[in-house]
Design an enzyme around this catalytic site. Structure first.
Site, mmCIF file in Angstrom:
data_model
loop_
_atom_site.group_PDB
_atom_site.id
_atom_site.type_symbol
_atom_site.label_atom_id
_atom_site.label_comp_id
_atom_site.label_asym_id
_atom_site.label_seq_id
_atom_site.Cartn_x
_atom_site.Cartn_y
_atom_site.Cartn_z
ATOM 1 N N HIS A 81 25.778 52.131 12.405
ATOM 2 C CA HIS A 81 24.835 52.831 13.273
ATOM 3 C C HIS A 81 25.482 54.091 13.844
ATOM 4 O O HIS A 81 26.707 54.273 13.754
ATOM 5 C CB HIS A 81 24.338 51.933 14.406
HETATM 6 P P1 TYD Z 1 25.631 45.244 17.126
HETATM 7 O O1 TYD Z 1 25.276 46.608 17.628
HETATM 8 O O2 TYD Z 1 24.976 44.775 15.870
HETATM 9 O O3 TYD Z 1 27.198 45.115 16.964
HETATM 10 P P2 TYD Z 1 28.210 46.107 16.226
HETATM 11 O O4 TYD Z 1 28.951 46.792 17.341
HETATM 12 O O5 TYD Z 1 29.047 45.310 15.360
HETATM 13 O O6 TYD Z 1 27.381 47.116 15.497
HETATM 14 O O7 TYD Z 1 25.320 44.218 18.293
HETATM 15 C C1 TYD Z 1 25.196 42.806 18.073
HETATM 16 C C2 TYD Z 1 24.202 42.251 19.074
HETATM 17 O O8 TYD Z 1 24.684 42.404 20.408
HETATM 18 C C3 TYD Z 1 22.857 42.963 19.013
HETATM 19 O O9 TYD Z 1 21.852 41.964 19.195
HETATM 20 C C4 TYD Z 1 22.853 43.879 20.209
HETATM 21 C C5 TYD Z 1 23.761 43.159 21.196
HETATM 22 N N1 TYD Z 1 24.540 44.060 22.071
HETATM 23 C C6 TYD Z 1 24.253 44.087 23.428
HETATM 24 O O10 TYD Z 1 23.355 43.380 23.923
HETATM 25 N N2 TYD Z 1 25.004 44.908 24.225
HETATM 26 C C7 TYD Z 1 25.993 45.683 23.732
HETATM 27 O O11 TYD Z 1 26.669 46.424 24.509
HETATM 28 C C8 TYD Z 1 26.251 45.670 22.322
HETATM 29 C C9 TYD Z 1 27.341 46.537 21.716
HETATM 30 C C10 TYD Z 1 25.515 44.842 21.534
#
Ligand code: TYD
Length: 142
Positions: free
Chosen positions: A53
């Site tokens: 992302h």
């Molecule tokens: P995601 O963005 O997929 O993780 P990565 O950093 O590996 O891309 O996040 C995983 C899950 O956690 C998703 O459901 C969103 C949630 N999340 C939060 O609620 N707060 C946060 O600060 C973050 C980074 C993720």
């Protein structure tokens, strides 16, 4: 100018003595933003790709405080760069509007993430084609 120019490894002050090490990361001193949020990622393995992302607002520092992983950063205009995160006193700075993939996690990887903003799912771009379109439109406006 490519956003990748701003991506860089930072080395943090490390205090070592007979008791071990202590690493210091202060907002607006050791990193270029105030820290509003921290989260950390562990239990991922070498088959997993995380991230995938870009963020419209948030800047990040990623530090492998244990183990190692890699991060691939793309500017959405054809340039990309890969960094190895494998030392607990170094971190990568990621500005807003870069695409990032984290992968090749070692079994003992704990990836600490410092963020400049509170969590807001609306400022995440999770589709690469939309990201490419977004940076291209932004570039034309700038
Ligand atoms: P995601 O963005 O997929 O993780 P990565 O950093 O590996 O891309 O996040 C995983 C899950 O956690 C998703 O459901 C969103 C949630 N999340 C939060 O609620 N707060 C946060 O600060 C973050 C980074 C993720």
């Amino acid at each position: 100018m490519s956003k990748l120019k701003a991506v860089r490894m930072l080395e943090f002050p490390q205090k070592g003595d007979a008791r071990g090490y202590l690493v210091i990361v202060e907002g607006m001193k050791d990193i270029p933003f105030e820290i509003k949020r921290i989260f950390y990622i562990y239990g991922s393995d070498s088959t997993v790709i995380r991230g995938q992302h870009a963020n419209k607002k948030t800047e990040f520092i990623l530090i492998n405080v244990s183990g190692q992983s890699k991060v691939k950063v793309k500017d959405g205009r054809g340039k990309e760069v890969v960094f190895l995160l494998d030392r607990p006193h170094t971190g990568i700075y990621l500005p807003k509007l870069v695409w990032k993939d984290m992968y090749d996690f070692s079994a003992d990887s704990i990836l600490l993430c410092l963020a400049s903003e509170h969590y807001d799912p609306e400022e995440y771009i999770r589709d690469y084609d939309i990201f490419v379109e977004y940076v291209s439109e932004k570039g034309e406006r700038e």
